[in-house]
Scaffold this active site. Structure first.
Site, PDB file in Angstrom:
ATOM      1  N   CYS A   7       0.863  -1.187   0.000  1.00 27.60           N
ATOM      2  CA  CYS A   7       0.000   0.000   0.000  1.00 27.60           C
ATOM      3  C   CYS A   7       0.897   1.234   0.000  1.00 27.60           C
ATOM      4  CB  CYS A   7      -0.985  -0.021   1.171  1.00 27.60           C
ATOM      5  SG  CYS A   7      -0.238   0.038   2.813  1.00 27.60           S
ATOM      6  N   ARG A  13      -3.358  -0.461   5.495  1.00 22.46           N
ATOM      7  CA  ARG A  13      -3.980  -1.561   4.754  1.00 22.46           C
ATOM      8  C   ARG A  13      -3.099  -2.800   4.614  1.00 22.46           C
ATOM      9  NH1 ARG A  13      -5.338   2.375  -0.144  1.00 22.46           N
ATOM     10  NH2 ARG A  13      -3.378   3.190   0.667  1.00 22.46           N
ATOM     11  N   ASP A 123      -8.438   4.068   1.298  1.00 25.79           N
ATOM     12  CA  ASP A 123      -7.399   4.454   2.247  1.00 25.79           C
ATOM     13  C   ASP A 123      -8.076   4.972   3.519  1.00 25.79           C
ATOM     14  OD1 ASP A 123      -5.274   5.451   3.589  1.00 25.79           O
ATOM     15  OD2 ASP A 123      -4.494   6.647   1.927  1.00 25.79           O
TER      16      ASP A 123
HETATM   17  P1  4NP Z   1      -1.752   2.905   3.980  1.00 19.63           P
HETATM   18  O1  4NP Z   1      -2.401   4.286   4.489  1.00 19.63           O
HETATM   19  O2  4NP Z   1      -1.215   3.183   2.602  1.00 19.63           O
HETATM   20  O3  4NP Z   1      -2.884   1.973   3.993  1.00 19.63           O
HETATM   21  O4  4NP Z   1      -0.673   2.573   4.984  1.00 19.63           O
HETATM   22  C1  4NP Z   1      -1.730   5.520   4.548  1.00 19.63           C
HETATM   23  C2  4NP Z   1      -0.961   5.825   5.655  1.00 19.63           C
HETATM   24  C3  4NP Z   1      -0.365   7.059   5.752  1.00 19.63           C
HETATM   25  C4  4NP Z   1      -0.528   7.984   4.733  1.00 19.63           C
HETATM   26  C5  4NP Z   1      -1.306   7.674   3.618  1.00 19.63           C
HETATM   27  C6  4NP Z   1      -1.905   6.426   3.529  1.00 19.63           C
HETATM   28  N1  4NP Z   1       0.084   9.269   4.844  1.00 19.63           N
HETATM   29  O5  4NP Z   1      -0.209  10.132   3.988  1.00 19.63           O
HETATM   30  O6  4NP Z   1       0.862   9.497   5.770  1.00 19.63           O
END
Ligand code: 4NP
Length: 156
Positions: A7, A13, A123
C-alpha cells in the site's frame, strides 16, 4: 508461494493483509510466506496504525510487531505475487520498478474478488475508526478468495 502486499504507507492496509494472510496460511498448513511494504516513505520503521492493530486484535490476529518498510525494485525478483491495495499504489509500483515491472506478478488485490473492475481498498488514513473495520472485512474476504484459488484449501 511468496506474496508481497503493498500500500502507500505500509501502516494501515497492507499490514492487515499481511497479518490476516499469515493467519489463514497457518490454519491451512500452507508453505507460503507473506510480507508487506509501502511505496511512500512517510512511516518507515513504524508499527501499524493503532486502529489497524485494534481491528486485527479483535479478530485474534497480532500485527503489533510489524514495521513499515519501503517497496524496493528487488522485491520484483523476490516475490511470486505482488498485490497492490489500490490503483495509485499500482501506479507507484510501476514507476519504481521501471523496466523490471513484471505484469505477470502484479495484480490489484481486489481483482481476486472483483476481476476486471479496477477496485481499490479505500485508504482509511484520513477517516474514522469505522473505516478500518470496513477495510478489514474487505481484506479478509479477499485473503480467503486467494487461499481458495491458489491454495486449494478452505479452513477459514
Ligand atoms: P496505507 O495508508 O497506505 O494503507 O498505509 C496511509 C498511511 C499514511 C498515509 C497515507 C496512507 N500518509 O499520507 O501518511
Amino acid at each position: 508461494m511468496r506474496i508481497l502486499m503493498v500500500c502507500l504507507g505500509n501502516i494501515c492496509r497492507s499490514p492487515i493483509a499481511e497479518g490476516l494472510m499469515k493467519d489463514i496460511i497457518k490454519q491451512n498448513n500452507l508453505d507460503w510466506t507473506v510480507f508487506s511494504a509501502g511505496t511512500e516513505n512517510y512511516h518507515i520503521g513504524e508499527p501499524p496504525h493503532l486502529f489497524s492493530q485494534k481491528i486485527c486484535q479483535k479478530n485474534g490476529v497480532d500485527i503489533s510487531r510489524q514495521r513499515a518498510r519501503l517497496f524496493d525494485v528487488a522485491d520484483m525478483e523476490k516475490y511470486d505475487k505482488i498485490y497492490a491495495m489500490a490503483t495509485d499504489v499500482l501506479k507507484a509500483i510501476r514507476q519504481k520498478a521501471g523496466r523490471q515491472f513484471d505484469e505477470t506478478k502484479i495484480s490489484l488485490f481486489l481483482d481476486e474478488l472483483y476481476p476486471g473492475q479496477s477496485r481499490s481498498v479505500p485508504d482509511p488514513w484520513y477517516g474514522p475508526e469505522e473505516g478500518y473495520e470496513e477495510v478489514f472485512d474487505m481484506i479478509q474476504k479477499t485473503c480467503k478468495a486467494i487461499i481458495f484459488k491458489y491454495g486449494g484449501k478452505i479452513i477459514l
